[in-house]
Structure formats: structure tokens, C-alpha cells
Design a protein around this motif. Structure first.
Motif, PDB file in Angstrom:
ATOM      1  N   SER A 198      14.691  21.052   8.142  1.00 24.30           N
ATOM      2  CA  SER A 198      13.386  21.710   8.031  1.00 24.30           C
ATOM      3  C   SER A 198      12.579  21.572   9.313  1.00 24.30           C
ATOM      4  O   SER A 198      11.751  22.425   9.636  1.00 24.30           O
ATOM      5  CB  SER A 198      12.595  21.100   6.862  1.00 24.30           C
ATOM      6  N   SER A 199      12.808  20.499  10.065  1.00 23.64           N
ATOM      7  CA  SER A 199      12.044  20.282  11.299  1.00 23.64           C
ATOM      8  C   SER A 199      12.650  20.983  12.501  1.00 23.64           C
ATOM      9  O   SER A 199      11.986  21.129  13.530  1.00 23.64           O
ATOM     10  CB  SER A 199      11.929  18.781  11.592  1.00 23.64           C
ATOM     11  N   THR A 200      13.922  21.416  12.409  1.00 22.42           N
ATOM     12  CA  THR A 200      14.560  22.116  13.532  1.00 22.42           C
ATOM     13  C   THR A 200      14.836  23.578  13.217  1.00 22.42           C
ATOM     14  O   THR A 200      15.373  24.292  14.052  1.00 22.42           O
ATOM     15  CB  THR A 200      15.890  21.436  13.911  1.00 22.42           C
ATOM     16  N   MET A 201      14.457  24.028  12.044  1.00 27.53           N
ATOM     17  CA  MET A 201      14.670  25.400  11.638  1.00 27.53           C
ATOM     18  C   MET A 201      13.826  26.356  12.485  1.00 27.53           C
ATOM     19  O   MET A 201      12.717  26.022  12.894  1.00 27.53           O
ATOM     20  CB  MET A 201      14.300  25.572  10.161  1.00 27.53           C
ATOM     21  N   ASN A 202      14.382  27.527  12.777  1.00 30.13           N
ATOM     22  CA  ASN A 202      13.640  28.581  13.466  1.00 30.13           C
ATOM     23  C   ASN A 202      13.042  29.505  12.401  1.00 30.13           C
ATOM     24  O   ASN A 202      13.776  30.172  11.674  1.00 30.13           O
ATOM     25  CB  ASN A 202      14.580  29.361  14.392  1.00 30.13           C
ATOM     26  N   TYR A 203      11.731  29.536  12.333  1.00 29.40           N
ATOM     27  CA  TYR A 203      11.057  30.298  11.283  1.00 29.40           C
ATOM     28  C   TYR A 203      10.670  31.711  11.731  1.00 29.40           C
ATOM     29  O   TYR A 203       9.836  32.355  11.098  1.00 29.40           O
ATOM     30  CB  TYR A 203       9.813  29.544  10.814  1.00 29.40           C
TER      31      TYR A 203
END
Length: 546
Positions: free
Chosen positions: A478-483
Motif C-alpha cells: 500500500s505504501s509503494t503502490m502507484n495510485y
């Protein structure tokens, strides 16, 4: 229909000395608009807007986290290869900007060239995408500036202090408000500020290129070899090395992502059909050459241990590179200059974004358009209400930085994906539907125009897709996801839903203001260039002689 010559006195409500060349007023009138903004930007100053927003050294510093994980090879050659494609995009856009120089630019061209069934929805989508993309640029620039300022504080304290997310957001809000104030009240000074931006950006490039190697050698550290600079491949991601190199393209994609700002200054440019395309290609070309030079020097002077620079305690890899080569005092001096230039980037960006959003509200597409389309005669013919609106939205979007770094990086992604969609759509519409309506202006790439345009469209599509990949590798947390797909998907889907549910009843495209009618400007007006010799298709014949 062809329009008869237009009397400038009938279409320009601003003071006579503000109208600039009569040809600019008449060409704008042929596109359906009266002159409302003050024409005060020379060709050099139009170029300066884009060059200032690019702010090469601060932009490179801001995006090192995208290219540094692939080592010096990825840093240097990803910039070089991507910049060539970006320059071709600039050429394709310059062809359109010379023929039809208007502040609305991208969405106006889309409506002009697209097929009858697609005109209104596509221009509506591109107008919103371009506006929100520029807002994303304002947010990302000021968020990065906040990090730079706080990294200087961390470096000067020397006790390992790092700012909390609340402190970062507080600094960010202060910067946004200050930019809005300067953009509103600095109208007459803005062209001179842009000229100054050219000098300070070039000076910073020269100083960096000289100081880094001299400082490294003076402090007893050896320079990295040419083989290391141009051939050493690293991979600090979990992507395959080849794809990690492609992900490094995100650095130049984000950094050289502002030459459409020249288009948005069209109605304030003198001799716009020449000044705007020249501003586009000069800015894209200079970024290619100077960026390659700066990154080569950075690769020659950085710590050979790439991971040490990526994981710097200062929060900014460029701060660590300056620190390693110049020591604390030298690094602080350069970082202070970087902060000044980054501030000027944000100032130029809010000026360009306000012109795009103002033009879109002039055509009745934005909520509260009648309010935001107002141009203040008291404050130097500036769209002050629109600038205030952009400040308010930027402060709200900045709340993302309170979540985590991945959410904050979405501001970068909004800038890239939305702008690339906005750049590619009018070029594609010209190729598919509108070639017979395309009347070349003073700048024209001749027989290569269509080939350049197709290459630009394919590259821009690839750029949109690339911007949606997580940078650190597959299977992100969740902290490295590209949104990007989430945010841009929401923007694009929401825009189209708004159009088909509500706006299709009243939005029919750019609206004429030259005669006070409600007709559609780009549909009813055949754009004719100012009297000049016929265009030639000879390669390299970029200009028509008067």
C-alpha cells in the motif's frame, strides 16, 4: 465560412498599448475571441515561461528517485532517449500552436479537428484533463519545494531531524498562498521575472557542472570513470533491468512536461504564431542538451554506492550529492539556490495554469464559469479570481501528502498522465479527422509533419501507460503502490459522467466572444493565417516569409 478582416477596435476591450500587434488581434478574432488579456510577452519571454517551469536542475533533483535506482546508465541514457521523443512531441504541438494560437489551445484544437460526434465530449475531456494536470503540477512542484526547504533545515541542524507530514503540509500551504499572491499582483513584472528565470536557470546549470567536479577533487575524492558514468547499470528495484530502465524515463517525462505552457500564454504573446512554437521547441531542445550534461556530471561525482544516495538521511538524493562533493556549507548554498529556482517554477506554473483554466471558463465549461472568467482591469488585466480558485483546489489536493509518500507521489502522476492525454488527443484528431482543415502557420515541419505527429501520439500513449506502473517493482504494498490509475481514472471517468449527465445539454464547444454570439468558435470559424506567402512542403522549411 470565411471571415472578413476584423477591426481590432471592435474586438479588443483592453487599452490600446496593451493590444500588441494588430495581426495577433485579428488572428484571435478569426478564431472567435476578442482580446481580453494584455499582450506583453516577447518570444524570449514565452520561451522563458516553459524553461522556467522545467527548471532543469531543481526538476532533475526532484525526479532523481525515478532514475537513480537504475544507476548512472539509467539516469543519463533514459533522459537522452526520452527527451528525443519529447522533442518530437514539441514539434507536433508547435505545428498546431503556430496555426491556431489561443490560450485554450489543446481542447480548442481537439474540438476543431475531431469528428462531428466526438467534438464536444473530447474537447470537454481534454479541457478538464489539461486543467487538472496543471493543478497537479502546481501541487507537485510546491510539495517538492517544501521537501527541499525542510532538507536544508535538516542539513543545517545536523542532528538527524526530519519533518513530520504535518510540518510538510504547513510549509506547502504557505508556498501555495504566496504563489497565488505573487501571480495575482505581479502581472506587469511577470515578463521580466521570466527573463530573469532564464539567466538564473542557466547560471545554476553552469555552477552545478563546474562546482560538483571541482569540489569533489578538492575534497580528495576521485571522479567516477567514463565507463561508470555511461555504462554502469544498477537495479535497486524488483523490476527486470530492462523495464527498470524504461521506468527511469519517468524523470524526463515529469521534468520536461511543461512546454504546453507556451500555448496557454498565446493571448499574451506578441506575434504569437511565431513566438509560441519557438518557445515550445527551444524549451524542449534545451532540456534535452542541458539535462544530459547535468546528469553526466552528477553521475561523475556521485557516490558509486547508489543505495547510499537513494537512502540519504536528508530526504533528497540531490542534497546528498551536493553534500558529498561540496560539504555542508556548499551543499546548503546550492540547495538554497535550488529552492529559489523551484519557487520560480511554481510561480510560472500557476500563471500558465490560470490562463488555461480561464480560457476553459470563458467557454463555459468549468463550474461557476461566469465568476471565474472575469479579468480584473484594476489588477493589470489578470484573471485573479481563477488564480484564487487554483490556490484553493491545490490546498485541498495537498492533503494527500498527510497520508503517505505514495499518495503524495500521485500528484506527480496526475501531472504526467493528464497532460500526456491532453497533448496527444488533438494531435491524433488532426491525423484521423482534420488534416483537410489544418492550415499551417508560420512554423511548419513540412512533409515530415504527419510522421512526426504519429510518432508523438504513439510515444504519448506509452508515457500514459508507463506513468501507471509502481516504480519499485511488481507486487507493491500500500505504501509503494502507484495510485495514478485511481486518481486519473476518477478524473477522466468523473469528467465524462459529468458531461453526459449534465454538461452535454449546454456545452457545445468553444464559444465565440468576438461578436457576442453563442455560436461555437472552432466549428464556425475557418482559421486563416495572416497574409503571407504560401507554405512550402520542403523539408526544413519551418517558416513562411511575409
Amino acid at each position: 465560412m470565411d471571415l472578413q478582416p476584423v477591426d481590432p477596435e471592435a474586438v479588443a476591450p483592453v487599452a490600446t498599448d496593451a493590444r500588441g500587434d494588430v495581426r495577433d488581434v485579428q488572428l484571435l478574432a478569426r478564431m472567435g475571441y476578442k482580446q481580453e488579456l494584455r499582450r506583453q510577452y516577447s518570444t524570449l519571454q514565452v520561451f522563458a515561461i516553459a524553461f522556467s517551469i522545467m527548471g532543469l536542475v531543481p526538476s532533475i533533483a526532484s525526479t532523481l528517485s525515478f532514475s537513480l535506482p537504475t544507476g548512472p546508465f539509467g539516469m543519463v541514457w533514459a533522459w537522452f532517449t526520452a527527451s528525443i521523443f519529447i522533442f518530437l512531441v514539441g514539434l507536433a504541438m508547435a505545428d498546431l500552436a503556430s496555426a491556431m494560437p489561443t490560450a485554450g489551445g489543446l481542447y480548442w484544437w481537439t474540438h476543431y479537428f475531431a469528428g462531428p460526434k466526438w467534438k464536444s465530449p473530447l474537447s470537454f475531456l481534454i479541457g478538464y484533463s489539461n486543467t487538472l494536470g496543471l493543478i497537479g503540477g502546481i501541487c507537485s512542484v510546491d510539495y517538492t519545494l517544501a521537501l527541499m526547504i525542510l532538507s536544508c533545515v535538516s542539513m543545517s541542524r545536523g542532528d538527524g531531524w526530519s519533518a513530520s507530514r504535518g510540518v510538510i503540509y504547513g510549509v506547502y500551504v504557505g508556498l501555495i498562498l504566496f504563489h497565488g499572491l505573487c501571480g495575482s499582483l505581479g502581472g506587469r513584472l511577470m515578463p521580466k521575472i521570466q527573463t530573469f528565470c532564464i539567466y538564473i536557470n542557466i547560471a545554476l546549470v553552469v555552477a552545478t557542472v563546474i562546482a560538483l567536479p571541482v569540489g569533489k577533487v578538492t575534497r580528495g575524492g576521485p571522479l567516477n570513470t567514463g565507463h561508470y558514468v555511461y555504462g554502469h547499470i544498477d537495479n535497486q528495484t524488483t523490476w527486470p533491468t530492462g523495464w527498470a530502465f524504461m521506468m527511469a524515463w519517468l524523470a524526463p517525462i515529469w521534468s520536461i512536461g511543461s512546454f504546453d505552457s507556451c500555448v496557454h500564454m498565446s493571448e499574451e504573446a506578441k506575434h504569437a504564431s511565431k513566438a509560441v512554437p519557438l518557445g515550445i521547441i527551444w524549451s524542449a531542445g534545451s532540456a534535452l542538451v542541458l539535462g544530459f550534461l547535468v546528469l553526466s556530471v552528477i553521475a561523475a561525482t556521485m557516490n558509486p554506492d547508489v543505495s547510499a544516495t537513494i537512502n540519504t538521511k536528508f530526504g533528497q538524493p540531490m542534497a546528498q550529492i551536493y553534500y558529498d562533493a561540496l560539504g555542508r556549507d556548499g551543499a546548503l548554498a546550492f540547495m538554497a539556490v535550488l529552492c529559489v529556482v523551484q519557487f520560480l517554477i511554481g510561480l510560472s506554473l500557476i500563471v500558465a495554469a490560470s490562463r488555461q483554466a480561464w480560457a476553459f471558463s470563458r467557454d463555459g465549461a468549468l463550474p461557476f464559469s461566469r465568476f471565474f472568467r472575469h479579468v480584473s482591469n484594476r489588477i493589470q488585466y489578470q484573471p485573479v479570481r481563477m488564480i484564487c480558485g487554483l490556490v484553493f483546489i491545490s490546498i485541498l489536493l495537498g492533503l494527500l501528502c498527510l497520508i503517505n509518500s505514495a499518495a503524495a507521489n500521485a500528484l506527480f502522476s496526475l501531472f504526467v498522465a493528464s497532460n500526456y492525454l491532453s497533448w496527444g488527443t488533438p494531435i491524433l484528431c488532426r491525423l484521423v479527422w482534420g488534416e483537410d482543415r489544418f492550415n499551417p502557420g508560420e512554423f511548419y515541419t513540412g512533409r515530415f509533419s504527419r510522421l512526426i505527429a504519429w510518432v508523438a501520439v504513439v510515444y504519448l500513449l506509452f508515457g500514459v501507460i508507463l506513468s501507471m506502473f509502481p516504480t519499485e517493482g511488481p507486487r507493491p504494498t500500500s505504501s509503494t503502490m502507484n495510485y495514478t490509475i485511481v486518481i486519473n481514472g476518477f478524473v477522466w471517468f468523473g469528467c465524462m459522467a459529468y458531461y453526459f449527465i449534465f454538461a452535454r445539454r449546454w456545452y457545445t464547444g468553444p464559444q465565440m466572444t468576438v461578436d457576442g454570439s453563442n455560436s461555437t468558435a472552432s466549428e464556425n470559424v475557418i482559421v486563416a493565417t495572416v497574409p503571407c506567402a504560401p507554405a512550402t512542403d520542403e523539408p526544413g522549411s519551418f517558416y513562411k516569409k511575409e
